[in-house]
Design an enzyme around this catalytic site. Structure first.
Site, mmCIF file in Angstrom:
data_model
loop_
_atom_site.group_PDB
_atom_site.id
_atom_site.type_symbol
_atom_site.label_atom_id
_atom_site.label_comp_id
_atom_site.label_asym_id
_atom_site.label_seq_id
_atom_site.Cartn_x
_atom_site.Cartn_y
_atom_site.Cartn_z
ATOM 1 C CB CYS A 269 -0.898 -0.007 1.233
ATOM 2 S SG CYS A 269 -1.986 1.414 1.366
ATOM 3 C CG LEU A 270 4.880 2.712 -2.092
ATOM 4 C CD1 LEU A 270 5.394 2.458 -0.676
ATOM 5 C CD2 LEU A 270 5.824 2.104 -3.096
#
Length: 212
Positions: free
Chosen positions: A113-114
């Protein structure tokens, strides 16, 4: 202005010339593995001086403080990178092959989850930025309020010292150089989940109880 395919080729070559180990997945240049080491101060400070005009004062402060190392220092991960057809106008997809304990990384799939990349990415960035700025920032400054690993996020907010110990434990068990060099199918068949009994035993040791 270069075409997306030409830009992909140029950025990949730049990454290889920056001493990163790159393994192509197929004949194309859109999917590959990169060996990533836990953040070190030398690359962070270089990145700071070169790219600081692109970041806010807060982010610059964070980059400087990455020199402290943190619990992920010393770990080695195999990262899967997929470049979309629209790269560099669209950010790459990133995933960890060997396990990592992190609130913003799914423990089973390794997907990231960047938000730092998705929200701030621009064609001015390249693959070297991903491995010298974005991923180190992700490891040193997790966001437990938007987790993919709920257990890691809860532990981080509840007891940071125990969280750091758990991170180091995962690094020792799953993030050694030989782990990053293993093929994904070998890792998926040989890795074993840390059992609840192991967690309980570790928590007892952290609490100061005698070993059984």
């Amino acid at each position: 202005m270069s075409s997306p395919s030409k830009r992909r080729e140029m950025d990949l070559m730049k990454l290889m010339m920056s001493d990163y180990k790159v393994e192509m997945i197929n004949d194309g240049m859109q999917e590959f593995y990169v060996e990533f080491h836990g953040p070190k101060d030398s690359t962070i400070l270089t990145t700071l001086f070169i790219f600081s005009p692109l970041f806010t004062a807060v982010l610059i402060y964070m980059l400087v403080n990455l020199s402290r190392g943190g619990p992920y220092q010393g770990g080695v991960w195999k990262i899967r990178v997929e470049l979309p057809d629209a790269y560099p106008y669209k950010s790459p997809s990133i995933g960890f092959i060997n396990k990592i304990y992190h609130p913003n990384v799914d423990e089973m799939s390794g997907s990231v989850c960047l938000d730092v990349i998705n929200q701030t990415w621009s064609p001015m960035f390249d693959l070297v930025n991903v491995f010298e700025v974005f991923l180190p920032q992700l490891l040193l400054y997790p966001n437990p309020s938007d987790p993919l690993n709920g257990e890691a996020a809860a532990l981080m907010m509840r007891d940071r010292s125990t969280y750091d110990l758990r991170v180091k434990e995962y690094c020792e068990k799953y993030a050694k150089p030989e782990d990053a060099g293993a093929k994904p199918e070998e890792k998926s068949s040989s890795d074993e989940e840390l059992s609840e009994d192991e967690y309980a035993s570790e928590d007892e040791q952290v609490a100061g109880k005698a070993d059984p």
